[in-house]
Design a protein around this motif. Structure first.
Motif, PDB file in Angstrom:
ATOM      1  N   ALA A   1       0.839  -1.162  -0.004  1.00 52.75           N
ATOM      2  CA  ALA A   1       0.056  -0.032   0.127  1.00 52.75           C
ATOM      3  C   ALA A   1       0.945   1.155   0.028  1.00 52.75           C
ATOM      4  O   ALA A   1       0.421   2.331  -0.211  1.00 52.75           O
ATOM      5  N   GLY A   2       2.259   1.216   0.070  1.00 53.54           N
ATOM      6  CA  GLY A   2       3.059   2.029   0.362  1.00 53.54           C
ATOM      7  C   GLY A   2       2.800   3.187   1.625  1.00 53.54           C
ATOM      8  O   GLY A   2       3.725   4.028   1.866  1.00 53.54           O
ATOM      9  N   THR A   3       2.486   2.496   2.555  1.00 53.74           N
ATOM     10  CA  THR A   3       2.249   3.181   3.866  1.00 53.74           C
ATOM     11  C   THR A   3       3.735   2.576   4.693  1.00 53.74           C
ATOM     12  O   THR A   3       3.625   3.036   6.058  1.00 53.74           O
ATOM     13  N   ARG A   4       4.201   1.601   4.416  1.00 56.54           N
ATOM     14  CA  ARG A   4       5.557   1.069   5.132  1.00 56.54           C
ATOM     15  C   ARG A   4       6.666   0.966   4.388  1.00 56.54           C
ATOM     16  O   ARG A   4       6.386   0.369   3.100  1.00 56.54           O
ATOM     17  N   GLU A   5       7.817   1.172   4.674  1.00 57.30           N
ATOM     18  CA  GLU A   5       8.988   0.867   4.039  1.00 57.30           C
ATOM     19  C   GLU A   5       9.480  -0.619   4.145  1.00 57.30           C
ATOM     20  O   GLU A   5       9.068  -1.314   5.452  1.00 57.30           O
ATOM     21  N   ASP A   6       9.759  -1.253   3.401  1.00 54.90           N
ATOM     22  CA  ASP A   6      10.302  -2.481   3.366  1.00 54.90           C
ATOM     23  C   ASP A   6      11.555  -2.805   4.105  1.00 54.90           C
ATOM     24  O   ASP A   6      12.602  -3.267   3.516  1.00 54.90           O
ATOM     25  N   ARG A   7      11.589  -2.443   5.427  1.00 53.39           N
ATOM     26  CA  ARG A   7      13.036  -2.639   6.079  1.00 53.39           C
ATOM     27  C   ARG A   7      13.237  -3.747   6.459  1.00 53.39           C
ATOM     28  O   ARG A   7      14.444  -4.273   6.380  1.00 53.39           O
ATOM     29  N   SER A   8      12.523  -4.759   6.604  1.00 52.21           N
ATOM     30  CA  SER A   8      12.860  -6.110   6.793  1.00 52.21           C
ATOM     31  C   SER A   8      13.262  -6.944   5.616  1.00 52.21           C
ATOM     32  O   SER A   8      14.401  -7.576   5.729  1.00 52.21           O
ATOM     33  N   GLY A   9      12.951  -6.501   4.517  1.00 57.68           N
ATOM     34  CA  GLY A   9      13.336  -7.235   3.161  1.00 57.68           C
ATOM     35  C   GLY A   9      14.949  -6.673   2.897  1.00 57.68           C
ATOM     36  O   GLY A   9      15.848  -7.579   2.522  1.00 57.68           O
ATOM     37  N   GLU A  10      15.115  -5.274   3.238  1.00 57.81           N
ATOM     38  CA  GLU A  10      16.323  -4.771   3.163  1.00 57.81           C
ATOM     39  C   GLU A  10      17.417  -5.613   4.054  1.00 57.81           C
ATOM     40  O   GLU A  10      18.214  -5.671   3.689  1.00 57.81           O
ATOM     41  N   ALA A  11      16.865  -5.459   5.370  1.00 52.98           N
ATOM     42  CA  ALA A  11      17.814  -6.010   6.498  1.00 52.98           C
ATOM     43  C   ALA A  11      18.275  -7.731   5.870  1.00 52.98           C
ATOM     44  O   ALA A  11      19.290  -8.141   6.208  1.00 52.98           O
ATOM     45  N   LEU A  12      17.271  -8.444   5.569  1.00 56.90           N
ATOM     46  CA  LEU A  12      17.295  -9.815   5.227  1.00 56.90           C
ATOM     47  C   LEU A  12      18.448  -9.807   4.009  1.00 56.90           C
ATOM     48  O   LEU A  12      19.253 -10.602   4.002  1.00 56.90           O
ATOM     49  N   GLY A  13      18.253  -8.902   3.024  1.00 58.91           N
ATOM     50  CA  GLY A  13      19.138  -8.674   1.927  1.00 58.91           C
ATOM     51  C   GLY A  13      20.540  -8.558   2.367  1.00 58.91           C
ATOM     52  O   GLY A  13      21.454  -9.192   1.843  1.00 58.91           O
ATOM     53  N   GLU A  14      20.732  -7.671   3.269  1.00 60.10           N
ATOM     54  CA  GLU A  14      21.927  -7.345   3.816  1.00 60.10           C
ATOM     55  C   GLU A  14      22.829  -8.472   4.529  1.00 60.10           C
ATOM     56  O   GLU A  14      23.919  -8.626   4.450  1.00 60.10           O
ATOM     57  N   ALA A  15      21.801  -9.087   5.298  1.00 56.05           N
ATOM     58  CA  ALA A  15      22.429 -10.471   6.156  1.00 56.05           C
ATOM     59  C   ALA A  15      22.708 -11.624   5.279  1.00 56.05           C
ATOM     60  O   ALA A  15      23.763 -12.219   5.424  1.00 56.05           O
ATOM     61  N   LEU A  16      21.908 -11.862   4.084  1.00 53.25           N
ATOM     62  CA  LEU A  16      22.180 -12.882   3.232  1.00 53.25           C
ATOM     63  C   LEU A  16      23.542 -12.599   2.505  1.00 53.25           C
ATOM     64  O   LEU A  16      24.307 -13.271   2.388  1.00 53.25           O
ATOM     65  N   ALA A  17      23.686 -11.286   1.944  1.00 49.06           N
ATOM     66  CA  ALA A  17      24.987 -11.030   1.294  1.00 49.06           C
ATOM     67  C   ALA A  17      26.031 -10.817   2.234  1.00 49.06           C
ATOM     68  O   ALA A  17      27.093 -11.442   1.858  1.00 49.06           O
ATOM     69  N   ALA A  18      25.885 -10.582   3.436  1.00 49.54           N
ATOM     70  CA  ALA A  18      27.078 -10.703   4.560  1.00 49.54           C
ATOM     71  C   ALA A  18      27.636 -12.189   4.632  1.00 49.54           C
ATOM     72  O   ALA A  18      28.366 -12.591   4.939  1.00 49.54           O
ATOM     73  N   ALA A  19      26.598 -13.035   4.649  1.00 48.72           N
ATOM     74  CA  ALA A  19      26.670 -14.626   5.013  1.00 48.72           C
ATOM     75  C   ALA A  19      27.273 -15.096   3.462  1.00 48.72           C
ATOM     76  O   ALA A  19      27.568 -16.266   3.590  1.00 48.72           O
ATOM     77  N   GLY A  20      27.492 -14.408   2.439  1.00 51.83           N
ATOM     78  CA  GLY A  20      27.909 -14.938   1.226  1.00 51.83           C
ATOM     79  C   GLY A  20      27.123 -15.382   0.218  1.00 51.83           C
ATOM     80  O   GLY A  20      27.565 -15.959  -0.973  1.00 51.83           O
ATOM     81  N   TYR A  21      25.704 -14.998   0.409  1.00 49.77           N
ATOM     82  CA  TYR A  21      24.798 -15.287  -0.876  1.00 49.77           C
ATOM     83  C   TYR A  21      24.526 -14.093  -1.791  1.00 49.77           C
ATOM     84  O   TYR A  21      24.885 -13.132  -1.360  1.00 49.77           O
ATOM     85  N   GLU A  22      24.595 -14.471  -3.071  1.00 48.48           N
ATOM     86  CA  GLU A  22      23.866 -13.523  -4.121  1.00 48.48           C
ATOM     87  C   GLU A  22      22.518 -13.477  -4.047  1.00 48.48           C
ATOM     88  O   GLU A  22      21.889 -14.297  -4.448  1.00 48.48           O
ATOM     89  N   VAL A  23      22.145 -12.119  -3.606  1.00 51.05           N
ATOM     90  CA  VAL A  23      20.665 -11.922  -3.702  1.00 51.05           C
ATOM     91  C   VAL A  23      20.104 -11.698  -4.902  1.00 51.05           C
ATOM     92  O   VAL A  23      20.669 -10.597  -5.487  1.00 51.05           O
TER      93      VAL A  23
END
Length: 173
Positions: A34-56
């Motif tokens: 709806a555009g009323t919230r930022e996707d902070r969780s998706g962003e945080a997960l993307g960063e955690a996955l990248a830090a663990a060596g995954y290619e998102v």
């Protein structure tokens, strides 16, 4: 020569080695859609996955609901070998239907992963998230909180490269 080739091949499959496992993130949130919230969780997960060596390789957002989740997981897992982590929709409200959408499409459950993720934090006992396999992809449901989704991924991150290698057809035993 043969020995070094075998050692290279094993390193090739480690998430933190030369070969990266692929990962996708699915945010399940009416608010983000709806555009009323930022996707902070998706962003945080993307960063955690990248830090663990995954290619998102993909990040997607869908509304809450059984069909929205099952349709997205079916598309995201089609021909995909790797990890798919969902964030959101694992709680107790009537719109929290991510586990039901996931159960509709997984071929086999991986309850040990879901149990380990629930143990990451006392609030994990309120997560209804499931984990399972679709083809050669592992699907993990994590909570919608930024801290919770990362904690849940990190709770199982150590065993995922081994599990993904097994799904990819390697015999490690």
């Amino acid at each position: 020569m043969a020995g070094s080739h075998a050692a290279h091949h094993h390193a090739h499959r480690q998430a933190d080695g030369g070969h990266q496992f692929a990962a996708k993130v699915l945010t399940v949130s009416d608010g983000v859609i709806a555009g009323t919230r930022e996707d902070r969780s998706g962003e945080a997960l993307g960063e955690a996955l990248a830090a663990a060596g995954y290619e998102v390789v993909e990040r997607r957002v869908v509304a809450d609901g059984v069909e929205a989740v099952s349709d997205a997981l079916t598309e995201m897992s089609s021909g995909f070998e790797g990890l798919i982590v969902t964030t959101g929709g694992t709680g107790f409200t009537e719109r929290d239907l991510t586990p039901e959408g996931t159960c509709a499409v997984i071929e086999r459950e991986a309850p040990g992963l879901a149990e380990a993720m629930r143990l990451a934090n006392p609030l994990g006992r309120l997560s209804r998230g499931v984990a399972g396999i679709i083809g050669r992809a592992i699907v993990l449901n994590t909570p919608g909180s930024t801290k919770g989704c990362v904690e849940c991924f990190e709770a199982v991150a150590d065993v995922l490269p081994h599990a993904l290698a097994l799904l990819a057809g390697e015999r490690l035993h």
